[in-house]
Design a protein around this motif. Structure first.
Motif, PDB file in Angstrom:
ATOM      1  N   MET A   1       0.842  -1.196   0.000  1.00  0.00           N
ATOM      2  CA  MET A   1       0.000   0.000   0.000  1.00  0.00           C
ATOM      3  C   MET A   1       0.872   1.239   0.000  1.00  0.00           C
ATOM      4  O   MET A   1       1.826   1.315   0.742  1.00  0.00           O
ATOM      5  N   ASP A   2       0.478   2.195  -0.816  1.00  0.00           N
ATOM      6  CA  ASP A   2       1.268   3.421  -0.824  1.00  0.00           C
ATOM      7  C   ASP A   2       0.770   4.385   0.243  1.00  0.00           C
ATOM      8  O   ASP A   2      -0.223   4.146   0.902  1.00  0.00           O
ATOM      9  N   GLY A   3       1.448   5.499   0.393  1.00  0.00           N
ATOM     10  CA  GLY A   3       1.135   6.451   1.451  1.00  0.00           C
ATOM     11  C   GLY A   3      -0.223   7.106   1.315  1.00  0.00           C
ATOM     12  O   GLY A   3      -0.794   7.573   2.288  1.00  0.00           O
ATOM     13  N   ASP A   4      -0.779   7.183   0.087  1.00  0.00           N
ATOM     14  CA  ASP A   4      -2.066   7.837  -0.115  1.00  0.00           C
ATOM     15  C   ASP A   4      -3.246   6.921   0.172  1.00  0.00           C
ATOM     16  O   ASP A   4      -4.368   7.379   0.320  1.00  0.00           O
ATOM     17  N   THR A   5      -3.027   5.625   0.232  1.00  0.00           N
ATOM     18  CA  THR A   5      -4.116   4.672   0.370  1.00  0.00           C
ATOM     19  C   THR A   5      -4.955   4.890   1.625  1.00  0.00           C
ATOM     20  O   THR A   5      -6.182   4.913   1.526  1.00  0.00           O
ATOM     21  N   PRO A   6      -4.382   5.060   2.809  1.00  0.00           N
ATOM     22  CA  PRO A   6      -5.230   5.253   3.986  1.00  0.00           C
ATOM     23  C   PRO A   6      -6.148   6.471   3.871  1.00  0.00           C
ATOM     24  O   PRO A   6      -7.319   6.400   4.237  1.00  0.00           O
ATOM     25  N   GLU A   7      -5.633   7.578   3.312  1.00  0.00           N
ATOM     26  CA  GLU A   7      -6.468   8.764   3.172  1.00  0.00           C
ATOM     27  C   GLU A   7      -7.583   8.520   2.158  1.00  0.00           C
ATOM     28  O   GLU A   7      -8.735   8.865   2.394  1.00  0.00           O
ATOM     29  N   ALA A   8      -7.245   7.910   1.033  1.00  0.00           N
ATOM     30  CA  ALA A   8      -8.244   7.628   0.001  1.00  0.00           C
ATOM     31  C   ALA A   8      -9.294   6.669   0.540  1.00  0.00           C
ATOM     32  O   ALA A   8     -10.493   6.846   0.305  1.00  0.00           O
ATOM     33  N   LEU A   9      -8.846   5.660   1.265  1.00  0.00           N
ATOM     34  CA  LEU A   9      -9.773   4.708   1.865  1.00  0.00           C
ATOM     35  C   LEU A   9     -10.703   5.413   2.841  1.00  0.00           C
ATOM     36  O   LEU A   9     -11.916   5.200   2.826  1.00  0.00           O
ATOM     37  N   GLY A  10     -10.151   6.281   3.667  1.00  0.00           N
ATOM     38  CA  GLY A  10     -10.961   7.019   4.632  1.00  0.00           C
ATOM     39  C   GLY A  10     -12.021   7.872   3.969  1.00  0.00           C
ATOM     40  O   GLY A  10     -13.177   7.911   4.402  1.00  0.00           O
ATOM     41  N   LEU A  11     -11.655   8.549   2.882  1.00  0.00           N
ATOM     42  CA  LEU A  11     -12.613   9.388   2.159  1.00  0.00           C
ATOM     43  C   LEU A  11     -13.710   8.545   1.524  1.00  0.00           C
ATOM     44  O   LEU A  11     -14.889   8.901   1.580  1.00  0.00           O
ATOM     45  N   LEU A  12     -13.331   7.424   0.934  1.00  0.00           N
ATOM     46  CA  LEU A  12     -14.313   6.558   0.302  1.00  0.00           C
ATOM     47  C   LEU A  12     -15.284   5.993   1.333  1.00  0.00           C
ATOM     48  O   LEU A  12     -16.502   6.021   1.139  1.00  0.00           O
ATOM     49  N   VAL A  13     -14.750   5.515   2.435  1.00  0.00           N
ATOM     50  CA  VAL A  13     -15.605   4.963   3.485  1.00  0.00           C
ATOM     51  C   VAL A  13     -16.524   6.044   4.042  1.00  0.00           C
ATOM     52  O   VAL A  13     -17.715   5.809   4.258  1.00  0.00           O
ATOM     53  N   ARG A  14     -15.995   7.251   4.225  1.00  0.00           N
ATOM     54  CA  ARG A  14     -16.831   8.350   4.707  1.00  0.00           C
ATOM     55  C   ARG A  14     -17.965   8.621   3.734  1.00  0.00           C
ATOM     56  O   ARG A  14     -19.122   8.784   4.122  1.00  0.00           O
ATOM     57  N   ASP A  15     -17.640   8.647   2.446  1.00  0.00           N
ATOM     58  CA  ASP A  15     -18.658   8.893   1.424  1.00  0.00           C
ATOM     59  C   ASP A  15     -19.705   7.785   1.399  1.00  0.00           C
ATOM     60  O   ASP A  15     -20.901   8.047   1.269  1.00  0.00           O
ATOM     61  N   ILE A  16     -19.265   6.537   1.507  1.00  0.00           N
ATOM     62  CA  ILE A  16     -20.196   5.409   1.540  1.00  0.00           C
ATOM     63  C   ILE A  16     -21.112   5.543   2.746  1.00  0.00           C
ATOM     64  O   ILE A  16     -22.334   5.398   2.642  1.00  0.00           O
TER      65      ILE A  16
END
Length: 93
Positions: A1-16
């Motif tokens: 996993m790259d460094g941006d993955t946790p932030e992107a995951l957090g945003l996606l989960v928040r949106d869901i």
């Protein structure tokens, strides 16, 4: 996993979560499914606080994405589970 993955995951989960909680108002079926997931989560976790719910949500979402899940169906098991955790998070605040 790259460094941006946790932030992107957090945003996606928040949106869901936000979309799902909003959709519950007009979808009794989704609301009932979320309620069942909340009951299951309480059985599994007790009455968790925000920190425990966030930890669970992160592990759950990371595992779902690793298995190839993508949020396309607002009534699939993973989507409803994420919405249930987000609903619980709103109740802890």
């Amino acid at each position: 996993m790259d460094g941006d993955t946790p932030e992107a995951l957090g945003l996606l989960v928040r949106d869901i979560g936000e979309a799902g909680v909003a959709e519950m108002a007009g979808s009794p079926g989704l609301a009932a499914a979320v309620d069942q997931h909340v009951a299951s989560l309480r059985e599994e976790l007790g009455h968790p606080g925000e920190k425990e719910l966030m930890r669970y949500l992160r592990r759950f979402a990371e595992d779902a994405f690793r298995r190839g899940w993508w949020p396309e169906d607002t009534h699939d098991w993973e989507f409803v589970r994420i919405v249930a955790v987000c609903w619980m998070l709103r109740r802890t605040g």
